[in-house]
Design an enzyme around this catalytic site. Structure first.
Site, short mmCIF file in Angstrom:
data_model
loop_
_atom_site.label_atom_id
_atom_site.label_comp_id
_atom_site.label_asym_id
_atom_site.label_seq_id
_atom_site.Cartn_x
_atom_site.Cartn_y
_atom_site.Cartn_z
N LYS A 114 0.83 -1.22 0.00
CA LYS A 114 0.00 0.00 0.00
C LYS A 114 0.85 1.26 0.00
O LYS A 114 0.44 2.28 -0.55
CB LYS A 114 -0.96 0.00 1.19
CG LYS A 114 -2.13 -0.96 1.00
CD LYS A 114 -3.31 -0.58 1.85
CE LYS A 114 -4.49 -1.50 1.57
NZ LYS A 114 -5.57 -1.34 2.53
N LYS A 196 -4.36 -11.33 -6.55
CA LYS A 196 -5.59 -11.44 -5.76
C LYS A 196 -6.70 -10.57 -6.35
O LYS A 196 -6.42 -9.47 -6.84
CB LYS A 196 -5.23 -10.94 -4.34
CG LYS A 196 -6.35 -10.93 -3.35
CD LYS A 196 -5.89 -10.34 -2.02
CE LYS A 196 -6.05 -8.83 -2.00
NZ LYS A 196 -6.08 -8.23 -0.66
N LYS A 199 -10.70 -5.01 -4.58
CA LYS A 199 -11.57 -3.86 -4.84
C LYS A 199 -10.84 -2.74 -5.54
O LYS A 199 -11.42 -1.99 -6.31
CB LYS A 199 -12.05 -3.27 -3.50
CG LYS A 199 -13.24 -3.94 -2.91
CD LYS A 199 -13.57 -3.33 -1.53
CE LYS A 199 -13.69 -4.44 -0.52
NZ LYS A 199 -14.10 -4.07 0.81
P1 TYM Z 1 -10.67 -6.53 3.71
O1 TYM Z 1 -11.75 -5.53 3.91
O2 TYM Z 1 -9.60 -6.23 2.72
O3 TYM Z 1 -11.30 -7.91 3.30
C1 TYM Z 1 -12.33 -8.52 4.06
C2 TYM Z 1 -12.13 -10.01 4.06
O4 TYM Z 1 -12.12 -10.52 2.72
C3 TYM Z 1 -10.96 -11.33 2.53
N1 TYM Z 1 -10.54 -11.21 1.12
C4 TYM Z 1 -10.36 -12.23 0.28
N2 TYM Z 1 -10.50 -13.55 0.46
C5 TYM Z 1 -10.26 -14.35 -0.61
N3 TYM Z 1 -9.89 -13.88 -1.83
C6 TYM Z 1 -9.73 -12.57 -2.05
N4 TYM Z 1 -9.40 -12.11 -3.25
C7 TYM Z 1 -9.98 -11.66 -0.96
N5 TYM Z 1 -9.95 -10.32 -0.82
C8 TYM Z 1 -10.28 -10.05 0.46
C9 TYM Z 1 -9.93 -10.77 3.49
O5 TYM Z 1 -8.94 -11.73 3.80
C10 TYM Z 1 -10.79 -10.42 4.69
O6 TYM Z 1 -10.99 -11.56 5.51
N6 TYM Z 1 -7.71 -5.83 7.66
C11 TYM Z 1 -8.93 -6.46 7.21
C12 TYM Z 1 -10.17 -6.01 7.96
C13 TYM Z 1 -10.08 -6.13 9.44
C14 TYM Z 1 -10.17 -7.32 10.18
C15 TYM Z 1 -10.07 -6.93 11.54
C16 TYM Z 1 -10.35 -8.66 9.83
C17 TYM Z 1 -9.91 -5.09 10.32
N7 TYM Z 1 -9.93 -5.58 11.58
C18 TYM Z 1 -10.11 -7.87 12.57
C19 TYM Z 1 -10.39 -9.60 10.88
C20 TYM Z 1 -10.27 -9.19 12.21
C21 TYM Z 1 -9.12 -6.12 5.74
O7 TYM Z 1 -8.63 -5.15 5.26
O8 TYM Z 1 -10.02 -6.92 5.12
#
Ligand code: TYM
Length: 332
Positions: A114, A196, A199
């Site tokens: 990032k 991957k 978004k």
């Molecule tokens: P975020 O918002 O990027 O994504 C949410 C969840 O989706 C999963 N994910 C994927 N899984 C499979 N294939 C993909 N292409 C893919 N893209 C996203 C992510 O692994 C995630 O589980 N930091 C985290 C949010 C967060 C969080 C937390 C998660 C903040 N606090 C505490 C767990 C516990 C994030 O940015 O997810």
């Protein structure tokens, strides 16, 4: 809450969820609600580590909340809330930050990616993002964290922070375990299946959004990048087909052997169309439920207000114990 293991997870409100978010994480959240105490969160505070338009962020946060409900999160069974409504996350984050090393944060691959992508705004929130994530989890002393593979490193850091805190102040935090789906933990881009699905991808054809309509979904799958062979089978080097098979398997429940025999002798075109149709049909109830819920603003407000109250009550007990442990004077 009953004496069951505790699950915590969160998702950023940076637009509509992708099929990656859905298959890798969110769709697994609803089935956990009977067996565990579940706490789920729309992490708007994480989202502002990259620049957001405030009007869009507010809308995306409300939409994400409604989308989680449309994906089956039941506010009667689970606690569902918006991160910025619950102050304990920021409070605990400060304390955990004082127990996290600069070097540990520098090694986070998401930070490296990032900070390259947003080179003009490498702010300290982007750097300390994983500390806030650890606070999200540890404020509830969660046992399990259902996430996609890309969050594994952050979760390992959360465990390390918890462990260090326990060593310094006496055993207190549980060490949270990742809960990663066997299939679909990393859904890949449709245009570059070595990357991957994300978004923030600039090419809209790379990404299926779960609110895309049926025609759009089918069109994007038809354009999916595959390879120059003809056989539909799961094999090393066939990244595009492997990704489509993973997606198809996730939405139909068929295993790879079943998919291979279903499409034996058929071409990639037939397969892509079948994947597109299966995904669109699978997501249709989510789209309909989202439309219904997002029209009822008063109900949504009631849900997120109550969710925040419950989350605060729960986490405050834990965070006030942390305050005592580190030596802060009791306020009352
Ligand atoms: P975020 O918002 O990027 O994504 C949410 C969840 O989706 C999963 N994910 C994927 N899984 C499979 N294939 C993909 N292409 C893919 N893209 C996203 C992510 O692994 C995630 O589980 N930091 C985290 C949010 C967060 C969080 C937390 C998660 C903040 N606090 C505490 C767990 C516990 C994030 O940015 O997810």
């Amino acid at each position: 809450m009953e004496d069951k293991k505790l699950i915590f997870s969160g998702i950023q409100p940076t637009g509509t969820f992708t099929l990656g978010n859905y298959i890798g994480a969110v769709r697994n959240w609803a089935p956990l609600q009977d067996e565990y105490n579940c706490i789920y969160c729309v992490v708007d505070m994480h989202a502002i580590t990259v620049r957001q338009d405030p009007v869009k962020l507010r809308q995306n946060t409300l939409n994400s909340y409604a989308l989680l409900m449309a994906c089956g999160i039941d506010v009667e069974k689970s606690i569902l809330f918006i991160q910025s409504h619950v102050k304990t996350h920021a409070e605990l984050s400060w304390i955990l930050g004082c127990n996290t090393q600069f070097g540990e944060l520098s090694r986070m691959t998401q930070f490296k990616d990032k900070s390259q992508k947003h080179a003009d705004d490498v702010n300290s929130g982007l750097f300390t993002y994983p500390v806030l994530m650890a606070a999200d989890i540890l404020a509830y002393n969660a046992d399990l964290v259902p996430v996609g593979v890309d969050q594994k490193q952050h979760l390992e850091l959360a465990r390390n922070i918890a462990q260090r805190f326990n060593q310094r102040y006496g055993d207190f935090f549980k060490l949270p375990e990742p809960y990663i789906a066997e299939i679909g933990a990393k859904v890949m881009s449709l245009q570059d299946p070595t990357k991957k699905m994300s978004k923030s991808d600039e090419n809209p054809n790379s990404v299926i959004l779960i609110l895309d309509d049926k025609d759009t979904i089918i069109r994007k799958f038809k354009r999916a990048v595959t390879d120059s062979e003809t056989e539909i089978c799961y094999r090393d080097g066939k990244d595009g087909i492997n990704n489509l098979m993973t997606i198809y398997s996730s939405v139909t429940g068929k295993n790879f052997a079943e998919i291979e025999s279903e499409f034996a002798g058929k071409g990639y075109g037939d397969f892509k169309l079948a994947v597109g149709e299966a995904v669109a049909d699978h997501l249709e109830p989510v789209r309909n439920e989202f439309a219904r819920l997002s029209a009822d603003k008063a109900y949504l407000k009631k849900c997120y207000t109550e969710g925040a109250e419950k989350a605060l009550r729960y986490s405050q007990r834990i965070v006030s114990k942390v305050y005592r442990k580190v030596g802060f004077v009791d306020r009352t």
